[in-house]
Design an enzyme around this catalytic site. Structure first.
Site, PDB file in Angstrom:
ATOM      1  N   GLU A  92      50.718  39.096  49.817  1.00 12.79           N
ATOM      2  CA  GLU A  92      49.986  37.901  49.376  1.00 12.79           C
ATOM      3  C   GLU A  92      50.496  37.569  47.970  1.00 12.79           C
ATOM      4  O   GLU A  92      51.273  36.659  47.777  1.00 12.79           O
ATOM      5  CB  GLU A  92      48.477  38.184  49.391  1.00 12.79           C
ATOM      6  CG  GLU A  92      47.615  37.019  48.942  1.00 12.79           C
ATOM      7  CD  GLU A  92      46.147  37.431  48.741  1.00 12.79           C
ATOM      8  OE1 GLU A  92      45.855  38.635  48.620  1.00 12.79           O
ATOM      9  OE2 GLU A  92      45.298  36.516  48.681  1.00 12.79           O
ATOM     10  N   ASP A 152      38.995  34.514  54.835  1.00 16.41           N
ATOM     11  CA  ASP A 152      39.130  35.311  53.610  1.00 16.41           C
ATOM     12  C   ASP A 152      37.838  35.332  52.761  1.00 16.41           C
ATOM     13  O   ASP A 152      37.045  36.249  52.907  1.00 16.41           O
ATOM     14  CB  ASP A 152      40.337  34.830  52.798  1.00 16.41           C
ATOM     15  CG  ASP A 152      40.960  35.940  51.952  1.00 16.41           C
ATOM     16  OD1 ASP A 152      40.485  37.078  52.037  1.00 16.41           O
ATOM     17  OD2 ASP A 152      41.932  35.657  51.214  1.00 16.41           O
ATOM     18  N   ASP A 153      37.656  34.355  51.887  1.00 14.11           N
ATOM     19  CA  ASP A 153      36.426  34.228  51.081  1.00 14.11           C
ATOM     20  C   ASP A 153      36.002  32.761  51.165  1.00 14.11           C
ATOM     21  O   ASP A 153      36.183  32.002  50.202  1.00 14.11           O
ATOM     22  CB  ASP A 153      36.696  34.595  49.611  1.00 14.11           C
ATOM     23  CG  ASP A 153      37.275  35.981  49.472  1.00 14.11           C
ATOM     24  OD1 ASP A 153      36.534  36.960  49.648  1.00 14.11           O
ATOM     25  OD2 ASP A 153      38.494  36.087  49.209  1.00 14.11           O
ATOM     26  N   HIS A 209      35.823  38.788  53.499  1.00 18.50           N
ATOM     27  CA  HIS A 209      35.125  39.727  52.603  1.00 18.50           C
ATOM     28  C   HIS A 209      33.666  39.299  52.528  1.00 18.50           C
ATOM     29  O   HIS A 209      33.386  38.182  52.111  1.00 18.50           O
ATOM     30  CB  HIS A 209      35.769  39.698  51.221  1.00 18.50           C
ATOM     31  CG  HIS A 209      37.232  40.043  51.259  1.00 18.50           C
ATOM     32  ND1 HIS A 209      37.705  41.285  50.923  1.00 18.50           N
ATOM     33  CD2 HIS A 209      38.305  39.309  51.623  1.00 18.50           C
ATOM     34  CE1 HIS A 209      39.018  41.307  51.068  1.00 18.50           C
ATOM     35  NE2 HIS A 209      39.410  40.114  51.494  1.00 18.50           N
ATOM     36  N   HIS A 269      39.350  38.820  59.151  1.00 16.88           N
ATOM     37  CA  HIS A 269      39.608  38.986  57.717  1.00 16.88           C
ATOM     38  C   HIS A 269      38.680  38.096  56.886  1.00 16.88           C
ATOM     39  O   HIS A 269      38.960  36.923  56.673  1.00 16.88           O
ATOM     40  CB  HIS A 269      41.075  38.630  57.439  1.00 16.88           C
ATOM     41  CG  HIS A 269      41.533  38.960  56.042  1.00 16.88           C
ATOM     42  ND1 HIS A 269      42.616  39.766  55.790  1.00 16.88           N
ATOM     43  CD2 HIS A 269      41.063  38.583  54.837  1.00 16.88           C
ATOM     44  CE1 HIS A 269      42.793  39.870  54.483  1.00 16.88           C
ATOM     45  NE2 HIS A 269      41.862  39.148  53.876  1.00 16.88           N
ATOM     46  N   HIS A 288      45.731  44.988  53.049  1.00 18.88           N
ATOM     47  CA  HIS A 288      46.293  43.770  52.453  1.00 18.88           C
ATOM     48  C   HIS A 288      47.710  44.027  51.921  1.00 18.88           C
ATOM     49  O   HIS A 288      47.940  45.015  51.232  1.00 18.88           O
ATOM     50  CB  HIS A 288      45.454  43.327  51.242  1.00 18.88           C
ATOM     51  CG  HIS A 288      44.148  42.664  51.572  1.00 18.88           C
ATOM     52  ND1 HIS A 288      43.207  43.244  52.382  1.00 18.88           N
ATOM     53  CD2 HIS A 288      43.634  41.466  51.185  1.00 18.88           C
ATOM     54  CE1 HIS A 288      42.162  42.421  52.477  1.00 18.88           C
ATOM     55  NE2 HIS A 288      42.388  41.340  51.764  1.00 18.88           N
TER      56      HIS A 288
HETATM   57 ZN   LIG Z   1      41.392  39.337  51.767  1.00 21.10          ZN
END
Ligand SMILES: [Zn+2]
Length: 328
Positions: free
Chosen positions: A192, A270-271, A13, A11, A189
């Site tokens: 969250e 994630d990022d 991006h 996961h 997703h």
């Molecule tokens: Zn994400």
């Protein structure tokens, strides 16, 4: 102590993985001033909305096949340096179009980057195409249509990211069904920004193989049991959750409870530069804040490899790499 543990993530991006140093290089290349969004080696934003704005600004600094090759190669090489053997990252043909690049060139560039990184470091990687939920069911269906009409051997999954507060889950079923029928794995997703009801709807209607985040399932014991029973894998991103204030601190984060309840959990960044993290840092967090030793950390990696959208031969080879560390 986490340095020797082979790592894997499912996961991340790809546009969100561009380091501020790489973004600065791209900004210079295209004559864009990004000084307002960079402070030293960090991005500057205040809340979820301004985070998305900064994300989009950085994404638009990548415009050609070569730019996307550089982005994927740089990211994967840094992962490999931290001991990662596998990465699955999200790609967004909507962001490609915003950057003015044909999605086919975008995919080719990222695939070039995967090939380059594999050659120099041995890391293996695949791509998951995502539709953006806040753009609505038709846009997400369009993304699924494009991806299934333009198959690529390194695109092995489909899913949905974006603002989970918008639209009804069942409206996204045609897009997910189209991708599933084409043989793509499904990772979407949920749980969250929104609570357990959002995850339950996603599980019941979209039947994903994996859920991005899913941490707020912990608020509904029955849902946790369902996720464990159905072996739906959770892509958990602890640093992202704390920085975006889903949880006030790691002590409040439900990762250990989800593991104890029998859920299949993986560790993800994630990022990464937006949340001042990296995959190596997520493993460090799991060791320092959740008390996992090397053997347990390796289990997060094998969970990821077992849940990866890859062929059997590659899976066997990667699991063998884990076994050879002597930890497992
Ligand atoms: Zn994400």
């Amino acid at each position: 102590m986490t340095a020797n543990v082979p790592k894997a993530e499912l996961h991340c991006h790809i546009e969100g993985a561009a380091s501020p140093a790489l973004a600065k290089m791209q900004a210079d290349k295209y004559g864009v001033d990004i000084s307002p969004i960079i402070n030293g080696n960090s991005y500057v934003w205040e809340d979820f909305t301004s985070f998305l704005e900064v994300y989009d600004t950085v994404a638009k600094l990548f415009r050609t096949r070569e730019d996307f090759c550089l982005l994927a190669e740089t990211y994967l090489s840094s992962l490999a340096e931290d001991g990662a053997i596998y990465s699955e990252f999200f790609i967004s043909t909507d962001h490609a179009r915003e950057s003015g690049i044909d999605p086919a060139d975008y995919v080719s560039g990222l695939a070039d980057g995967i090939d380059e990184a594999r050659k120099t470091t041995g890391i293996e990687a695949r791509m998951i195409a995502i539709g953006l939920r806040h753009m609505g069911p038709n846009a997400v269906l369009e993304t699924a249509r494009w991806i299934t009409a333009n198959p690529h051997p390194l695109i092995t999954g489909f899913g949905m990211a974006g603002d989970e507060r918008m639209y009804d889950v069942p409206d996204f079923l045609p897009a997910h069904d189209l991708a599933r029928t084409a043989g793509l794995g499904i990772s979407t997703h949920a749980g969250e920004l929104c609570g357990p009801a959002s995850i339950r709807h996603t599980v019941e209607h979209l039947k994903p193989d994996r859920i991005g985040h899913g941490v707020r399932a912990i608020e509904d014991q029955g849902l946790v049991e369902l996720i464990a029973e159905e072996e739906i894998v959770l892509e958990v991103c602890p640093a992202s959750n704390v920085v975006l204030e889903i949880y006030p601190d790691f002590a409040s984060h439900p990762l250990p409870k989800l593991v104890e309840a029998g859920c299949q959990v993986t560790l993800n960044s994630d990022d990464p530069p937006h949340f001042s993290t990296s995959l190596a840092n997520e493993y460090r967090i799991a060791a320092e804040h959740f008390g996992y030793g090397d053997q347990a950390l390796l289990e997060f990696t094998t969970n990821a490899i077992k849940a990866a959208f890859i062929d059997g031969e590659t899976r066997t080879r990667l699991l063998e790499k884990c076994r050879l560390t002597g930890l497992g």
